[in-house]
Design a protein around this motif. Structure first.
Motif, mmCIF file in Angstrom:
data_model
loop_
_atom_site.group_PDB
_atom_site.id
_atom_site.type_symbol
_atom_site.label_atom_id
_atom_site.label_comp_id
_atom_site.label_asym_id
_atom_site.label_seq_id
_atom_site.Cartn_x
_atom_site.Cartn_y
_atom_site.Cartn_z
ATOM 1 N N TYR A 238 -8.068 3.447 -3.476
ATOM 2 C CA TYR A 238 -9.115 4.080 -2.994
ATOM 3 C C TYR A 238 -10.520 4.013 -3.456
ATOM 4 N N ILE B 106 -2.610 0.708 -4.769
ATOM 5 C CA ILE B 106 -2.736 -1.167 -3.800
ATOM 6 C C ILE B 106 -2.050 -1.541 -4.629
ATOM 7 N N VAL C 138 0.984 -0.920 0.167
ATOM 8 C CA VAL C 138 0.073 0.099 -0.126
ATOM 9 C C VAL C 138 0.801 0.959 0.096
ATOM 10 N N PHE D 267 0.567 -7.076 4.545
ATOM 11 C CA PHE D 267 0.596 -6.210 3.821
ATOM 12 C C PHE D 267 1.689 -5.387 4.176
ATOM 13 N N GLU E 137 3.293 -1.235 3.777
ATOM 14 C CA GLU E 137 3.854 0.437 3.789
ATOM 15 C C GLU E 137 4.812 0.843 3.625
ATOM 16 N N VAL F 16 -7.944 1.832 4.325
ATOM 17 C CA VAL F 16 -7.144 0.064 3.321
ATOM 18 C C VAL F 16 -6.263 -0.163 4.294
ATOM 19 N N MET F 17 -5.895 0.134 4.907
ATOM 20 C CA MET F 17 -4.551 -0.756 6.024
ATOM 21 C C MET F 17 -5.601 -0.844 7.249
ATOM 22 N N GLN G 29 -6.496 6.337 3.550
ATOM 23 C CA GLN G 29 -4.809 5.093 4.125
ATOM 24 C C GLN G 29 -5.631 4.471 4.979
ATOM 25 N N PRO H 178 -3.965 6.193 -1.512
ATOM 26 C CA PRO H 178 -3.304 5.417 -1.172
ATOM 27 C C PRO H 178 -3.668 4.565 -2.743
#
Length: 115
Positions: free
Chosen positions: A79, A69, A5, A34, A36, A23-24, A20, A67
Motif C-alpha cells: 500500500y 499488489i 490485489v 484487477f 481480488e 487501492v481497489m 484495501q 494489500p
C-alpha cells in the motif's frame, strides 16, 4: 495482464480495510482491470502471496500484510508503494501498465520525453 490485489476480507484492522478499499477503489475508478485474491479465505492465495514478495520488500518481522499488489506474477508493491506512486502520478508505471492517453501520468511522461 491482470493486476492482482491480495486482500484479507476478514481483517480485524480498520487500517488494512481502508487501504484495501483505497487501492481497489482507485483501480475501479480508473477502469484498471484487477482481480481480488483473498488471503483470509484461501490458503493457496496466502501461501502464493507470501512466497512471491521479494525478500527486500518483506517486513523485518512477521508476515507481509495486505494489500499486496502484483501484475500477474510480478510484484509491484504494498500500500505504501501504491500511495507514493499515486502521489507522484505514476500508478500506471508502478503497475507495469501503459498510461492511457490524456491521463496525468501520460502527460507527465510526454513532458519528460520532450526535455
Amino acid at each position: 495482464m491482470v493486476i492482482k490485489v491480495y486482500i484479507a476480507t476478514s481483517s480485524g484492522s480498520t487500517s488494512i480495510k481502508k487501504q484495501q478499499q483505497d487501492v481497489m477503489g482507485f483501480l475501479a475508478a480508473n477502469k484498471i482491470e484487477f482481480e481480488e485474491c483473498d488471503i483470509a479465505a484461501n490458503e493457496a492465495n496466502r501461501k502464493w502471496m507470501r512466497e512471491n514478495i521479494p525478500e527486500e520488500s518483506r517486513p523485518a518481522t512477521g508476515n507481509p500484510l495486505p494489500p499486496q499488489i502484483f501484475n500477474e506474477e510480478k510484484y509491484c508493491g504494498n500500500y505504501e508503494d501504491f500511495f507514493d506512486a499515486r502521489e507522484d502520478n505514476a500508478v500506471y508505471a508502478f503497475l507495469g501498465l501503459t498510461a492511457p492517453p490524456g491521463s496525468k501520468e501520460a502527460e507527465a511522461q510526454a513532458k519528460k520525453a520532450q526535455q
